[in-house]
Design a protein around this motif. Structure first.
Motif, PDB file in Angstrom:
ATOM      1  N   GLN B   4       0.832  -1.132  -0.064  1.00 36.44           N
ATOM      2  CA  GLN B   4       0.005  -0.098   0.073  1.00 36.44           C
ATOM      3  C   GLN B   4       0.633   1.138   0.097  1.00 36.44           C
ATOM      4  O   GLN B   4       1.940   1.137   0.399  1.00 36.44           O
ATOM      5  CB  GLN B   4      -0.876  -0.139   1.032  1.00 36.44           C
ATOM      6  CG  GLN B   4      -0.126   0.058   2.606  1.00 36.44           C
ATOM      7  CD  GLN B   4      -0.976   0.210   3.781  1.00 36.44           C
ATOM      8  OE1 GLN B   4      -1.386  -0.954   4.332  1.00 36.44           O
ATOM      9  NE2 GLN B   4      -1.636   1.248   4.058  1.00 36.44           N
ATOM     10  N   ALA B   5       0.463   2.509  -0.748  1.00 34.94           N
ATOM     11  CA  ALA B   5       1.182   3.606  -0.769  1.00 34.94           C
ATOM     12  C   ALA B   5       1.451   4.040   0.720  1.00 34.94           C
ATOM     13  O   ALA B   5       0.265   4.088   1.594  1.00 34.94           O
ATOM     14  CB  ALA B   5       0.857   4.493  -1.545  1.00 34.94           C
ATOM     15  N   LEU B   6       2.624   4.337   1.170  1.00 30.17           N
ATOM     16  CA  LEU B   6       2.536   4.984   2.465  1.00 30.17           C
ATOM     17  C   LEU B   6       2.496   6.593   2.566  1.00 30.17           C
ATOM     18  O   LEU B   6       2.511   7.093   1.617  1.00 30.17           O
ATOM     19  CB  LEU B   6       4.545   4.794   2.794  1.00 30.17           C
ATOM     20  CG  LEU B   6       5.074   3.315   2.997  1.00 30.17           C
ATOM     21  CD1 LEU B   6       6.255   3.439   2.974  1.00 30.17           C
ATOM     22  CD2 LEU B   6       4.282   2.958   4.370  1.00 30.17           C
ATOM     23  N   ASP B   7       2.239   6.861   3.588  1.00 30.39           N
ATOM     24  CA  ASP B   7       1.922   8.427   3.827  1.00 30.39           C
ATOM     25  C   ASP B   7       2.696   8.830   5.175  1.00 30.39           C
ATOM     26  O   ASP B   7       3.239   7.802   5.715  1.00 30.39           O
ATOM     27  CB  ASP B   7       0.498   8.812   3.886  1.00 30.39           C
ATOM     28  CG  ASP B   7      -0.295   8.178   5.174  1.00 30.39           C
ATOM     29  OD1 ASP B   7       0.303   7.763   6.039  1.00 30.39           O
ATOM     30  OD2 ASP B   7      -1.593   7.727   4.664  1.00 30.39           O
ATOM     31  N   ILE B  59      16.261   7.744   4.485  1.00 29.39           N
ATOM     32  CA  ILE B  59      15.147   8.000   3.476  1.00 29.39           C
ATOM     33  C   ILE B  59      14.620   6.642   3.248  1.00 29.39           C
ATOM     34  O   ILE B  59      14.863   5.706   3.000  1.00 29.39           O
ATOM     35  CB  ILE B  59      16.009   8.491   2.192  1.00 29.39           C
ATOM     36  CG1 ILE B  59      16.808   9.818   2.549  1.00 29.39           C
ATOM     37  CG2 ILE B  59      15.048   8.740   1.055  1.00 29.39           C
ATOM     38  CD1 ILE B  59      15.981  10.818   2.813  1.00 29.39           C
ATOM     39  N   VAL B  60      13.150   6.863   2.993  1.00 30.77           N
ATOM     40  CA  VAL B  60      12.400   5.646   2.398  1.00 30.77           C
ATOM     41  C   VAL B  60      11.724   6.100   1.135  1.00 30.77           C
ATOM     42  O   VAL B  60      11.290   7.210   0.912  1.00 30.77           O
ATOM     43  CB  VAL B  60      11.182   5.566   3.274  1.00 30.77           C
ATOM     44  CG1 VAL B  60      10.018   4.401   2.896  1.00 30.77           C
ATOM     45  CG2 VAL B  60      11.533   4.998   4.794  1.00 30.77           C
ATOM     46  N   LYS B  61      12.041   5.376   0.123  1.00 34.90           N
ATOM     47  CA  LYS B  61      11.755   5.668  -1.168  1.00 34.90           C
ATOM     48  C   LYS B  61      10.601   4.392  -1.611  1.00 34.90           C
ATOM     49  O   LYS B  61      11.142   3.311  -1.662  1.00 34.90           O
ATOM     50  CB  LYS B  61      12.930   5.834  -2.078  1.00 34.90           C
ATOM     51  CG  LYS B  61      12.473   5.839  -3.562  1.00 34.90           C
ATOM     52  CD  LYS B  61      13.899   6.041  -4.389  1.00 34.90           C
ATOM     53  CE  LYS B  61      13.482   6.534  -5.792  1.00 34.90           C
ATOM     54  NZ  LYS B  61      14.714   6.699  -6.598  1.00 34.90           N
ATOM     55  N   GLN B  62       9.518   4.840  -2.263  1.00 41.04           N
ATOM     56  CA  GLN B  62       8.521   3.815  -2.362  1.00 41.04           C
ATOM     57  C   GLN B  62       7.779   4.153  -3.739  1.00 41.04           C
ATOM     58  O   GLN B  62       7.704   5.130  -4.323  1.00 41.04           O
ATOM     59  CB  GLN B  62       7.423   3.921  -1.385  1.00 41.04           C
ATOM     60  CG  GLN B  62       6.401   2.625  -1.700  1.00 41.04           C
ATOM     61  CD  GLN B  62       5.315   2.521  -0.759  1.00 41.04           C
ATOM     62  OE1 GLN B  62       4.737   3.683  -0.289  1.00 41.04           O
ATOM     63  NE2 GLN B  62       4.845   1.510  -0.406  1.00 41.04           N
ATOM     64  N   ALA B  63       7.813   2.977  -4.736  1.00 38.80           N
ATOM     65  CA  ALA B  63       7.366   3.192  -6.112  1.00 38.80           C
ATOM     66  C   ALA B  63       5.821   3.129  -5.940  1.00 38.80           C
ATOM     67  O   ALA B  63       5.324   2.459  -4.940  1.00 38.80           O
ATOM     68  CB  ALA B  63       7.786   1.889  -6.864  1.00 38.80           C
ATOM     69  N   LEU B  64       5.281   3.897  -6.656  1.00 39.51           N
ATOM     70  CA  LEU B  64       3.760   3.970  -7.021  1.00 39.51           C
ATOM     71  C   LEU B  64       3.338   3.311  -8.353  1.00 39.51           C
ATOM     72  O   LEU B  64       4.456   3.183  -9.101  1.00 39.51           O
ATOM     73  CB  LEU B  64       3.321   5.495  -7.085  1.00 39.51           C
ATOM     74  CG  LEU B  64       3.314   5.963  -5.770  1.00 39.51           C
ATOM     75  CD1 LEU B  64       3.188   7.697  -6.268  1.00 39.51           C
ATOM     76  CD2 LEU B  64       2.254   5.716  -4.787  1.00 39.51           C
ATOM     77  N   PRO B  65       2.293   2.783  -8.415  1.00 36.66           N
ATOM     78  CA  PRO B  65       2.095   2.046  -9.832  1.00 36.66           C
ATOM     79  C   PRO B  65       1.980   3.124 -10.937  1.00 36.66           C
ATOM     80  O   PRO B  65       1.498   2.874 -11.979  1.00 36.66           O
ATOM     81  CB  PRO B  65       0.896   1.536  -9.605  1.00 36.66           C
ATOM     82  CG  PRO B  65       0.117   1.856  -8.215  1.00 36.66           C
ATOM     83  CD  PRO B  65       1.185   2.754  -7.492  1.00 36.66           C
ATOM     84  N   TYR B  66       2.285   4.388 -10.850  1.00 35.26           N
ATOM     85  CA  TYR B  66       2.321   5.255 -12.026  1.00 35.26           C
ATOM     86  C   TYR B  66       3.123   6.413 -11.649  1.00 35.26           C
ATOM     87  O   TYR B  66       3.959   6.093 -10.455  1.00 35.26           O
ATOM     88  CB  TYR B  66       1.038   6.140 -11.905  1.00 35.26           C
ATOM     89  CG  TYR B  66       0.588   6.560 -10.737  1.00 35.26           C
ATOM     90  CD1 TYR B  66       0.914   7.877 -10.076  1.00 35.26           C
ATOM     91  CD2 TYR B  66      -0.387   5.807  -9.823  1.00 35.26           C
ATOM     92  CE1 TYR B  66       0.640   8.208  -8.876  1.00 35.26           C
ATOM     93  CE2 TYR B  66      -0.952   6.244  -8.533  1.00 35.26           C
ATOM     94  CZ  TYR B  66      -0.246   7.664  -8.342  1.00 35.26           C
ATOM     95  OH  TYR B  66      -0.891   8.183  -7.049  1.00 35.26           O
ATOM     96  N   ALA B  67       3.782   7.077 -12.521  1.00 36.74           N
ATOM     97  CA  ALA B  67       4.788   8.182 -12.351  1.00 36.74           C
ATOM     98  C   ALA B  67       4.106   9.258 -11.593  1.00 36.74           C
ATOM     99  O   ALA B  67       3.198   9.976 -11.974  1.00 36.74           O
ATOM    100  CB  ALA B  67       5.170   8.725 -13.586  1.00 36.74           C
TER     101      ALA B  67
END
Lengths: 400, 400
Positions: B4-7, B59-67
């Motif tokens: 799930q996308a983090l916030d 740093i936390v870097k997370q991919a989203l399913p889109y740009a």
């Protein structure tokens, strides 16, 4: 069925157990087999009904975990039959007339059951007998154009091409090519073999830094340019012919590589046949006549290739419409063809795997000068390839 | 944990749940997060202890399913974070000083926890402020030489290279490059955007068959030459710098491609910075001084690259020892570099993704002539690339 190497006994049992066998042979027929393996990598058998020797027959080809012609010391993965089956399937889509029909691919047994081309002759043997094949230039030029165009970035989506390049990565057989075609012949290597009287010339050859730089550039291209799904071993021993038909067989070396590698292998073998005609032809007149046929056939293969390739480009390439680019692309293929032809000729004289065209000449006094002539032509092709602009330039360089 | 996308809220919980979190933050510390995402493809957060704002942070870097910068309409697979983690791991092996440290790669959450480079500035921003970085040329030249050499056929076994090329096939992000860098800017495309006053010039540009042929050749090279594991997006926004250190970040576009693509992207961004100094510098004197720094830094990057690359070749390349070949290889890299630099410059002026160097100039009267100058230089680089033999030739072509 778990993998085991077939023999003439177990083969009948194997064929009968395959669900498709009734399609080929009614169950009441008793079957006979014959071993056709002829110095190749694999087991090859013919199966037919005892009572109907002229009736339907099939070929069974099975991979061994080593190269049959060298022996168990030369391990080659069984996976090569998956590559061959995959390549034949793709070729059947775009070039159905010029490949054997596949009846069954059995991944467990690493075997293929396929069309029996008993009405065809290996093209190398035909050329050693000065047989002219009136349609082979059209067939081979079209086969090359279609098989290369339809598997390249000119036609496929980028994603599909990348997926196919990984499916056909073929690391073990590419390594065989890298070693036996591009490396060992250009150094002192225990697997090389050549006529003793060539020794001084060969040492000079292997010390020519500029020539070797050209070979390294071609090697690099083979190893890193994934331009199209190439056959990977397209010599005249991988072609079955008769007066009406041409069939390209044995794509177990298939991989993504430079298009010019296939065209160049073929051209190099034509040049070796040309040179060896001095021995094989029954008279000087028949020698010259057949050499003229070889030259015009090779020229025609290129013309058909170029015309078919450019027509496909005009009709089917989506993003690449640009005449300047297309022309430069074709000239670049021609230059690659010349270079790879040169490398193929050298490895067939100095490396492990020779060709019958020259090797069948038992008398070294006759053979060695022809081999030396082949090396000289080959070196010229490699050295001057980037200056060649037209098919006539290549022909002039190859058949001086 | 399923994806799930983090916030900023769920992030603290996520960090606390990772088994490694105690290494970064003792359990009694309460954590705070800040959103650093800045027009990029991904979510990027900083995490640190509330009570120790100058203490350790990650740093936390997370991919989203889109740009992220374009929106949900521009789908890009989550798999890109696997590519980034893999590329950073390989770079850490050969170039540990010039990449951020990775603390954790979480394939389920498509996330990376990594070193916080809060003491570094994005190089593009630094160059817009005329900051000189005395060590960056050595660092970048060495990074390029080592990351490219050690992942190429010059060093790896053929089998390992082929395996890596498939692991890094990266079809989705390569397609983004093929479209946004090599295709859309060279046609009328709805995603392009450029200063209105350039319209006539752009139409002329996009109708130049010879220029486009050069671009198609470079596009083909990008799509089919698997020469080395390239970063794939090496512009000055992918580099974090300070007076002592240089860190190359964000290799999510990594793939097997031509070495010159990385060097060329970097050089093209240097050229855009050079051109935009006319606006950013506070005086003509400071403009010229900084432009001179850019030119000498770029020249030095090439010198360090070439020297390091050739030393590695001499010491570690097994089969490729041949000075003629090595020299031709390096000249060919130089020519590719010039061509790819040109393409990068054009796409940054005409395509979807611009650079702040030029885009931050609000006044079109000032901006458009600089953009036009960039297009002119870029076209010259592409057209003449194959005649360039020395770094001075490229510099002369780029900064006339």
């Amino acid at each position: 069925m778990s993998y085991q190497a077939l023999d003439e006994q177990t083969l009948v049992e194997y064929i009968r157990r395959t669900p498709e066998s009734a399609k080929w042979f009614p169950s009441e027929q008793s079957l006979e087999t014959s071993d056709l393996a002829d110095g190749n990598m694999n087991l090859v058998f013919r199966v037919r009904a005892v009572a109907a020797p002229d009736g339907p027959s099939v070929i069974v080809k099975q991979a061994l975990p080593y190269a049959r012609s060298v022996g168990e010391s030369f391990g080659v993965p069984l996976d090569r039959i998956r590559i061959e089956a995959g390549a034949l399937q793709i070729e059947a889509t775009y070039c159905p007339d010029w490949v054997p029909k596949i009846y069954l691919y059995d991944p467990d047994m690493h075997a293929l059951v396929m069309e029996d081309l008993h009405q065809h002759l290996v093209m190398r043997r035909g050329m050693m007998k000065q047989i002219k094949y009136p349609h082979c230039a059209t067939h081979l030029g079209t086969f090359l154009a279609r098989s290369l165009f339809y598997t390249s970035d000119l036609y496929l989506s980028s994603e599909t091409k990348k997926k196919m390049a990984c499916e056909f990565a073929n690391p073990a057989l590419c390594k065989v090519t890298e070693d036996l075609v591009f490396t060992h012949p250009f150094m002192q290597h225990p697997e090389n073999r050549y006529s003793r009287s060539l020794e001084a010339y060969v040492l000079e050859f292997q010390a020519d830094e500029e020539l070797l730089a050209g070979v390294l550039q071609l090697r690099e291209k083979f190893m890193s340019q994934s331009q199209a799904l190439i056959h990977g071993d397209l010599h005249t021993g991988s072609i079955m012919v008769n007066q009406a038909e041409t069939k390209v067989i044995d794509p177990e070396f298939a991989c993504y590589g430079p298009m010019g590698f296939d065209i160049g292998s073929l051209a190099g073998n034509f040049a070796l046949s040309y040179i060896s005609q001095a021995y094989h032809a029954s008279s000087q007149a028949s020698c010259h006549a057949y050499q003229a046929w070889i030259v015009s056939t090779l020229q025609q293969i290129w013309e058909v290739f170029e015309q078919t390739f450019c027509s496909l480009w005009d009709e089917e390439a989506v993003l690449w419409k640009n005449d300047t680019y297309k022309k430069a692309y074709v000239v670049s293929l021609l230059q690659d063809t010349a270079g790879f032809a040169g490398v193929e000729m050298i490895r067939r004289v100095l490396g492990l795997a020779h060709v019958a065209d020259l090797d069948s000449i038992a008398d070294e006094q006759v053979r060695a000068p022809l081999e030396r002539a082949a090396l000289t032509v080959a070196a010229r092709l490699i050295r001057t390839r980037r200056k060649l602009q037209t098919p006539e330039d290549v022909i002039g360089c190859m058949f001086d």
